[in-house]
Write a protein that holds these residues in place. Structure first.
Motif, mmCIF file in Angstrom:
data_model
loop_
_atom_site.group_PDB
_atom_site.id
_atom_site.type_symbol
_atom_site.label_atom_id
_atom_site.label_comp_id
_atom_site.label_asym_id
_atom_site.label_seq_id
_atom_site.Cartn_x
_atom_site.Cartn_y
_atom_site.Cartn_z
ATOM 1 N N GLY A 1 10.921 -3.447 0.808
ATOM 2 C CA GLY A 1 10.950 -4.999 1.523
ATOM 3 C C GLY A 1 10.541 -5.830 0.461
ATOM 4 N N PHE A 2 9.817 -5.446 -0.738
ATOM 5 C CA PHE A 2 9.725 -6.360 -1.680
ATOM 6 C C PHE A 2 9.879 -5.931 -3.028
ATOM 7 N N THR A 3 10.100 -6.802 -4.195
ATOM 8 C CA THR A 3 10.216 -6.271 -5.575
ATOM 9 C C THR A 3 8.892 -5.876 -6.065
ATOM 10 N N LEU A 4 8.839 -4.553 -6.376
ATOM 11 C CA LEU A 4 7.667 -4.071 -6.731
ATOM 12 C C LEU A 4 7.274 -4.487 -7.869
ATOM 13 N N GLY A 5 7.886 -4.765 -8.943
ATOM 14 C CA GLY A 5 7.733 -5.148 -10.109
ATOM 15 C C GLY A 5 6.772 -6.586 -10.305
ATOM 16 N N TYR A 6 6.875 -7.297 -9.379
ATOM 17 C CA TYR A 6 6.339 -8.582 -9.191
ATOM 18 C C TYR A 6 4.900 -8.420 -8.757
ATOM 19 N N TYR A 7 4.405 -7.244 -8.160
ATOM 20 C CA TYR A 7 3.125 -7.159 -7.368
ATOM 21 C C TYR A 7 2.276 -6.039 -7.828
ATOM 22 N N ALA A 8 1.146 -6.032 -7.674
ATOM 23 C CA ALA A 8 0.119 -4.969 -7.979
ATOM 24 C C ALA A 8 0.125 -3.911 -6.701
ATOM 25 N N ILE A 9 -0.381 -2.990 -7.082
ATOM 26 C CA ILE A 9 -0.693 -1.876 -5.967
ATOM 27 C C ILE A 9 -2.085 -1.189 -6.030
ATOM 28 N N GLY A 10 -2.604 -1.099 -5.071
ATOM 29 C CA GLY A 10 -3.937 -0.545 -5.163
ATOM 30 C C GLY A 10 -4.080 0.805 -4.425
ATOM 31 N N TRP A 11 -4.818 1.657 -4.900
ATOM 32 C CA TRP A 11 -5.012 2.993 -4.187
ATOM 33 C C TRP A 11 -6.768 3.063 -3.621
ATOM 34 N N LEU A 12 -6.989 3.073 -2.210
ATOM 35 C CA LEU A 12 -8.137 3.069 -1.855
ATOM 36 C C LEU A 12 -8.322 4.434 -0.851
ATOM 37 N N ARG A 13 -9.440 4.486 -0.741
ATOM 38 C CA ARG A 13 -9.785 5.753 0.023
ATOM 39 C C ARG A 13 -10.783 5.603 0.995
ATOM 40 N N GLN A 14 -10.993 6.249 2.138
ATOM 41 C CA GLN A 14 -11.978 6.399 3.206
ATOM 42 C C GLN A 14 -12.367 7.550 3.528
ATOM 43 N N ALA A 15 -13.454 8.043 3.473
ATOM 44 C CA ALA A 15 -13.935 9.534 3.862
ATOM 45 C C ALA A 15 -14.663 9.309 5.286
ATOM 46 N N PRO A 16 -14.541 10.411 6.090
ATOM 47 C CA PRO A 16 -15.026 10.262 7.130
ATOM 48 C C PRO A 16 -16.592 9.680 7.154
ATOM 49 N N GLY A 17 -16.853 8.840 8.104
ATOM 50 C CA GLY A 17 -18.094 8.236 8.220
ATOM 51 C C GLY A 17 -18.594 7.343 7.291
ATOM 52 N N LYS A 18 -17.598 7.087 6.367
ATOM 53 C CA LYS A 18 -18.054 6.272 5.203
ATOM 54 C C LYS A 18 -17.089 4.764 5.140
ATOM 55 N N GLU A 19 -17.479 3.847 4.531
ATOM 56 C CA GLU A 19 -16.744 2.668 4.209
ATOM 57 C C GLU A 19 -15.610 2.993 3.245
ATOM 58 N N ARG A 20 -14.592 2.222 3.419
ATOM 59 C CA ARG A 20 -13.308 2.342 2.460
ATOM 60 C C ARG A 20 -13.806 2.004 1.065
ATOM 61 N N GLU A 21 -13.318 2.724 0.186
ATOM 62 C CA GLU A 21 -13.610 2.266 -1.234
ATOM 63 C C GLU A 21 -12.323 2.287 -2.199
ATOM 64 N N GLU A 22 -12.471 1.321 -3.142
ATOM 65 C CA GLU A 22 -11.397 1.252 -4.293
ATOM 66 C C GLU A 22 -11.515 2.400 -4.990
ATOM 67 N N VAL A 23 -10.230 2.948 -5.433
ATOM 68 C CA VAL A 23 -10.043 4.000 -6.296
ATOM 69 C C VAL A 23 -9.462 3.577 -7.640
ATOM 70 N N SER A 24 -8.111 2.868 -7.539
ATOM 71 C CA SER A 24 -7.604 2.436 -8.756
ATOM 72 C C SER A 24 -6.520 1.558 -8.380
ATOM 73 N N CYS A 25 -6.253 0.737 -9.422
ATOM 74 C CA CYS A 25 -5.243 -0.582 -9.259
ATOM 75 C C CYS A 25 -4.424 -0.756 -10.399
ATOM 76 N N ILE A 26 -3.199 -1.192 -10.257
ATOM 77 C CA ILE A 26 -2.352 -1.513 -11.594
ATOM 78 C C ILE A 26 -1.785 -2.453 -11.099
ATOM 79 N N ASN A 27 -1.444 -3.530 -12.350
ATOM 80 C CA ASN A 27 -1.008 -4.928 -12.057
ATOM 81 C C ASN A 27 0.510 -4.746 -12.151
ATOM 82 N N PHE A 28 1.123 -5.820 -12.032
ATOM 83 C CA PHE A 28 2.488 -5.799 -12.276
ATOM 84 C C PHE A 28 2.676 -6.204 -13.594
ATOM 85 N N GLY A 29 3.991 -6.307 -14.585
ATOM 86 C CA GLY A 29 4.219 -6.796 -15.754
ATOM 87 C C GLY A 29 3.706 -5.539 -16.467
#
Length: 122
Positions: free
Chosen positions: A25-53
């Motif tokens: 539904g969108f052109t991946l090459g123009y956007y960033a993608i992030g991976w985040l995770r949420q463990a039981p009973g914990k807040e969501r946290e950032e894991v990794s992110c990759i920019n476009f280009g």
């Protein structure tokens, strides 16, 4: 716009998994993608992110040297290779997209997909 994370499962400590984030539904090459995770009973946290280009990547300190993010804009899919897994990596992992990786909550990602569960046994 749709994102779907898959590839989770049960793995022993020290093992590896590769997560995939399929996009549509969108052109991946123009956007960033992030991976985040949420463990039981914990807040969501950032894991990794990759920019476009050029695809500059960022990692949380807790996963540096163990996780690698990569992207294939032609497929279009983003991957998270996870090595040397630890029990504390157990969580639901989500992928999300935004204009760029930002030093803000959730890397500034705006659109989220459904997560995939990773369980690391000791």
């Amino acid at each position: 716009v749709q994102l779907q994370a898959y590839g989770g499962g049960l793995v022993q400590a020290g093992g590896s998994l590769r997560l995939s984030c399929a996009t549509s539904g969108f052109t991946l090459g123009y956007y960033a993608i992030g991976w985040l995770r949420q463990a039981p009973g914990k807040e969501r946290e950032e894991v990794s992110c990759i920019n476009f280009g050029g695809g500059r990547a960022y990692y949380a300190d807790s996963v540096k040297g163990r996780f690698t993010i990569s992207r294939d804009n032609a497929k279009p899919t983003v991957y998270l290779q996870m090595n040397s897994l630890k029990p504390e990596d157990t969580a639901v992992y989500y992928c999300a997209t935004g204009y760029e990786c930002r030093a803000t909550q959730n890397y500034g990602m705006e659109i989220w997909g459904k997560g995939t569960l990773v369980t690391v046994s000791s």
